[in-house]
Every structure is written in C-alpha cells, then in structure tokens.
Write a protein that holds these residues in place. Structure first.
Motif, PDB file in Angstrom:
ATOM      1  N   UNK A 207       0.825  -1.200   0.000  1.00  0.00           N
ATOM      2  CA  UNK A 207       0.000   0.000   0.000  1.00  0.00           C
ATOM      3  C   UNK A 207       0.867   1.261   0.000  1.00  0.00           C
ATOM      4  N   UNK A 208       1.935   1.258   0.775  1.00  0.00           N
ATOM      5  CA  UNK A 208       2.831   2.425   0.808  1.00  0.00           C
ATOM      6  C   UNK A 208       3.490   2.625  -0.549  1.00  0.00           C
ATOM      7  N   UNK A 209       3.957   1.544  -1.152  1.00  0.00           N
ATOM      8  CA  UNK A 209       4.588   1.636  -2.471  1.00  0.00           C
ATOM      9  C   UNK A 209       3.611   2.233  -3.485  1.00  0.00           C
ATOM     10  N   UNK A 210       2.375   1.767  -3.464  1.00  0.00           N
ATOM     11  CA  UNK A 210       1.370   2.296  -4.390  1.00  0.00           C
ATOM     12  C   UNK A 210       1.140   3.777  -4.151  1.00  0.00           C
ATOM     13  N   UNK A 211       1.101   4.183  -2.897  1.00  0.00           N
ATOM     14  CA  UNK A 211       0.865   5.592  -2.565  1.00  0.00           C
ATOM     15  C   UNK A 211       2.033   6.479  -2.972  1.00  0.00           C
ATOM     16  N   UNK A 212       3.243   5.975  -2.875  1.00  0.00           N
ATOM     17  CA  UNK A 212       4.405   6.761  -3.329  1.00  0.00           C
ATOM     18  C   UNK A 212       4.285   7.033  -4.825  1.00  0.00           C
ATOM     19  N   UNK A 213       3.908   6.009  -5.588  1.00  0.00           N
ATOM     20  CA  UNK A 213       3.730   6.190  -7.023  1.00  0.00           C
ATOM     21  C   UNK A 213       2.691   7.250  -7.341  1.00  0.00           C
ATOM     22  N   UNK A 214       1.574   7.250  -6.608  1.00  0.00           N
ATOM     23  CA  UNK A 214       0.531   8.250  -6.821  1.00  0.00           C
ATOM     24  C   UNK A 214       1.023   9.642  -6.425  1.00  0.00           C
ATOM     25  N   UNK A 215       1.717   9.715  -5.309  1.00  0.00           N
ATOM     26  CA  UNK A 215       2.141  11.013  -4.771  1.00  0.00           C
ATOM     27  C   UNK A 215       3.172  11.684  -5.667  1.00  0.00           C
ATOM     28  N   UNK A 216       4.092  10.915  -6.236  1.00  0.00           N
ATOM     29  CA  UNK A 216       5.130  11.504  -7.085  1.00  0.00           C
ATOM     30  C   UNK A 216       4.532  12.254  -8.271  1.00  0.00           C
ATOM     31  N   UNK A 217       3.373  11.827  -8.722  1.00  0.00           N
ATOM     32  CA  UNK A 217       2.719  12.482  -9.863  1.00  0.00           C
ATOM     33  C   UNK A 217       2.207  13.883  -9.525  1.00  0.00           C
ATOM     34  N   UNK A 218       2.113  14.196  -8.231  1.00  0.00           N
ATOM     35  CA  UNK A 218       1.628  15.515  -7.814  1.00  0.00           C
ATOM     36  C   UNK A 218       2.733  16.566  -7.812  1.00  0.00           C
ATOM     37  N   UNK A 219       3.984  16.133  -7.941  1.00  0.00           N
ATOM     38  CA  UNK A 219       5.110  17.066  -7.890  1.00  0.00           C
ATOM     39  C   UNK A 219       5.740  17.177  -6.525  1.00  0.00           C
ATOM     40  N   UNK A 220       5.210  16.441  -5.547  1.00  0.00           N
ATOM     41  CA  UNK A 220       5.796  16.471  -4.205  1.00  0.00           C
ATOM     42  C   UNK A 220       7.162  15.784  -4.222  1.00  0.00           C
ATOM     43  N   UNK A 221       8.084  16.268  -3.399  1.00  0.00           N
ATOM     44  CA  UNK A 221       9.383  15.610  -3.229  1.00  0.00           C
ATOM     45  C   UNK A 221       9.254  14.538  -2.160  1.00  0.00           C
ATOM     46  N   UNK A 222       9.814  13.377  -2.423  1.00  0.00           N
ATOM     47  CA  UNK A 222       9.728  12.263  -1.474  1.00  0.00           C
ATOM     48  C   UNK A 222      11.112  11.712  -1.209  1.00  0.00           C
ATOM     49  N   UNK A 223      11.453  11.620   0.062  1.00  0.00           N
ATOM     50  CA  UNK A 223      12.685  10.960   0.477  1.00  0.00           C
ATOM     51  C   UNK A 223      12.303   9.702   1.247  1.00  0.00           C
ATOM     52  N   UNK A 224      12.670   8.543   0.709  1.00  0.00           N
ATOM     53  CA  UNK A 224      12.404   7.280   1.401  1.00  0.00           C
ATOM     54  C   UNK A 224      13.575   6.976   2.319  1.00  0.00           C
ATOM     55  N   UNK A 225      13.247   6.761   3.563  1.00  0.00           N
ATOM     56  CA  UNK A 225      14.248   6.438   4.581  1.00  0.00           C
ATOM     57  C   UNK A 225      14.081   4.972   4.964  1.00  0.00           C
TER      58      UNK A 225
END
Length: 440
Positions: A207-225
């Motif tokens: 579920x988290x992986x799927x949400x990261x894919x959706x979120x990246x399309x919004x232009x938000x910056x994501x750092x996975x720790x």
C-alpha cells in the motif's frame, strides 16, 4: 567558513605575536598556516579559552537565524513499529495519545508562532507536520484546515509520514502545499511487513509503495528512509533496484537513503541481554555505527547513508572554491526549533516530544516558558561540552544529537560522537571522488 563565521573570527583575532625567524618555510606558506590556525603561540589553556569565546559568539549568531516550527498533529499512530519512540511514552495511556489538534488549537498555534517570533522574516516559511502519524485518514479534516490557513499566512509544509493513508491527501500535495514527504520503508517487503505493522491490516509494504507512485505524480518531493539494522541491511541494494523498476527514479523529486536504526539505551540493552527470548530481538538487530558503515561497504556501498551534511559541505567547497560553514551546535533544537503539540506544550527536539521533563513551555493561553529547560537546550554547544573542546571535528559535528545524548543516559554536558570520524572520512572521500570525476 562562511561570511558570518569570518566576521566572528576577525572579532576574536588577537594581536599577532608570531615570529617568522628560523622557520624553514616560505613567508607565504608560513602566513597561510598562521591564518588557518595550524601554527599558534597560545598555550593549551589559551586555546580552550579561545574556543569557548568563539563558540559563545557563534551561538549568539545561530540564535539570530529563523525560528523553525513543527506541528505535532497527534501522538497517535496507525502503525505499531517495535522500535518507535512512542513506546517510551505509552504509559500515559491510549486515550492520552488520541488527542489531536482541533481548529481552535490550530488558530492558537499560528498565533503562538507570531508571539515566539514577531518578525515575520525570521519565521521559517516551511512548517513540518509530525506525529505519531500526522497523515492518517482520520486527520484529513484538520490537516486540510492547517494547510489552507497556513498557505494564507505564507507557509508551506513538509511531513514525516508512514505513507499508509497518503491517498487521502493527494490534493494537498505539491510544491505550494505539502511539498516534501519523508516516508519510511524498512527494506524489501518481507522485512518491512514484519516491522512496519498497521494496527488493523498488518502488512503495509504494498500500500505504501502504491501511494508513493501516486504522490510523485503531484510534484511532491519524497525521500524514502530505511531504518537499517543487521537484519535488513543486506536488502538495501534490492530495494533500490526495485525503486528503479517502478520508475521512482524517473522523478527528480525522489530520493532514497539508509539510516542506522538507533533505539533508546533501554531498548538496545533489552535486545542484547535477551538474545534468545526477546520478541524485539526477533525483529531488530542493533548495529554500532562502525558495524553499519562496514556492512554498507560490503552490501550496498552506493546506497546513501546519513552523513550529517559532510558530503555536501566538502563537495560544494571543492566545486565552488568556497569556505566551509562552521557549526557549534548539531541542529536547531539547540537554538531555534519549536514543536507545538495538541496539549499546548512546546518542545525543541523530535526525539523528546511528550516527555514532560523536556518541555520548554506552554502556549495554551500565553507563552509561558520553562526557563531552566529552555536554558539547558539553548546554551548547550561545543564550548560547553568538555569532550568537544579536544575534538578536531567539533566545528563540523556540533557535538552530536542532543536527543540521542539524553536517550543514552547523558546530560547536557555530554556529547554523542556516533563515530563521527568514520562518517567524516567516508564522505570526504566520496565528495573528493565526485569532484575529481567532474574535473575530468
């Protein structure tokens, strides 16, 4: 050294008493070594006094920087991670952690920020949303209120989130709203699902992986720790490859790094003493910093690790032929960080939220400071820590994380080296290699 550092150094510069006589060096080299402090005619005690005066002046300069604000949305979380700091404040009961910000408290928090720092230009433009878990679906309404009101006041936002309910917040993500997310994924699916456990659904990786894919399309910056220990460090390479396969690295806004998992001393001791019986031990194998760096080299040498800014400082200095900025503190918790929680309490450090003995004050009605605690945090720097006065890395490291000092039973006169010399050596070499590669 930056411009401010240079001004401070000039203020401290004593009348020169050096002699060039009988020194087997050119005058130019001699003067350069003097300017850099390699040669001195001060006694050892005079050197320590010089450092103390320098750090005192520099600390005053640090306090003139912008105030940084964090909203502790709630102490509650939809995950039950075995290493979480919340376990150490769970004695207050589940009902205590259920309290979240309401609209009145949000309004009061924004007003309190203005009272803490009346000068708008000295309030950082980015507010961090923290928890617990700030971006739970149940928090959607209050997060939207915070973001809309904050944007009207000129703020944008970062959030530290587990990413599980991120699909409920997609419309609030982007460069002008919640512009940055830190999301934790603890290795491949098998490892992650044993440790990042949803209180109701259990497994959370997919579920988290799927949400990261959706979120990246919004232009938000994501750092996975990745909170890394002995049990998952060998899977970091596969995890990074998986992110490539998913196309996450096609976004310039995506990054991934490995962070050494550090527990409080009581938790680490519990694991080490109960090797056969501890439930915690079945999920966590704490590593020392030395072990972590060695295993990184063996398993995933190009997976980025926490370097406390060493790489960037050295690389930029080499590339731009610029001076390096000094630090007499480790982070803004010692000068300019204010975390406002839903109970009206103010803290300075993410690692100490909810611990009443570490509370800086209250903002419920008026701002009321706990001056003793505030003084402990804001007056601690490398000049007040005896071990740091002898350390050649002190002005890079800043004395180490105060939260970890306290978690390991130390005091405000203690330091937290975290094998900084090894970190420094590793990332200075990496910075130099990158610089040399670009030069050719």
């Amino acid at each position: 050294m930056d411009i401010a550092s240079e001004k401070i150094m000039n203020c401290l510069q004593p009348e020169k008493r050096y002699s060039y006589d009988n020194i087997p060096l050119s005058k130019d080299v001699f003067d350069r070594l003097i300017a850099r402090g390699y040669f001195t005619d001060k006694s050892e005690q005079e050197e320590y006094e010089y450092l103390k005066n320098f750090t005192s002046l520099f600390n005053r300069y640090e306090k003139t920087k912008s105030k940084v604000f964090t909203l502790m949305i709630a102490y509650d979380c939809n995950f039950r991670c075995p290493y979480c700091y919340e376990g150490n404040i769970s004695g207050k009961g589940r009902q205590w952690s259920k309290k979240i910000f309401n609209k009145d408290m949000v309004d009061r928090a924004y007003q309190a920020m203005e009272e803490i720092e009346p000068n708008k230009n000295l309030r950082a433009k980015t507010i961090t949303l923290y928890g617990g878990e700030p971006l739970m679906a149940s928090n959607r309404e209050i997060i939207e209120y915070i973001v809309i009101k904050g944007k009207s006041l000129g703020y944008n936002f970062d959030a530290v989130t587990n990413g599980y309910d991120l699909e409920y917040f997609l419309d609030l993500l982007g460069p002008e709203s919640i512009k940055f997310l830190q999301i934790t994924i603890d290795g491949e699916k098998e490892y992650h699902d044993k440790r990042r456990i949803h209180y109701k659904d259990g497994k959370s990786f997919d579920k988290i992986i799927a949400n990261i894919g959706k979120a990246l399309k919004t232009g938000v910056s994501i750092s996975v720790r990745a909170n890394t220990d002995g049990r998952n460090i060998s899977s970091m390479r596969n995890l990074k490859n998986y992110f490539y396969e998913l196309g996450f690295y096609n976004y310039k806004t995506f990054s991934f790094y490995s962070a050494l998992l550090c527990g409080e001393k009581s938790d680490v001791d519990k694991v080490k003493k109960n090797t056969q019986t501890s439930e915690l031990n079945k999920k966590i194998e704490y590593l020392s910093r030395e072990e972590f760096l060695l295993k990184q080299e063996q398993n995933d040498s190009d997976i980025w690790g926490q370097d406390y800014g060493v790489f960037t400082k050295i690389y930029r200095a080499l590339k731009n032929s610029s001076k390096i900025q000094f630090h007499t503190i480790f982070c803004p918790s010692q000068t300019n960080s204010y975390i406002l929680d839903p109970y009206g309490e103010i803290y300075s450090c993410w690692d100490t939220v909810g611990k009443r003995e570490r509370c800086l004050g209250s903002y419920l009605d008026d701002i009321v400071w706990n001056e003793k605690e505030r003084s402990l945090w804001h007056n601690r720097n490398i000049g007040t820590v005896a071990d740091c006065a002898h350390c050649k890395y002190a002005l890079f490291c800043g004395g180490g994380c105060m939260g970890k000092v306290l978690a390991n039973g130390g005091s405000f006169e203690s330091n937290f080296c975290d094998s900084y010399s090894l970190i420094f050596e590793k990332y200075v070499i990496q910075a130099y290699k990158k610089y040399r590669a670009e030069m050719h």
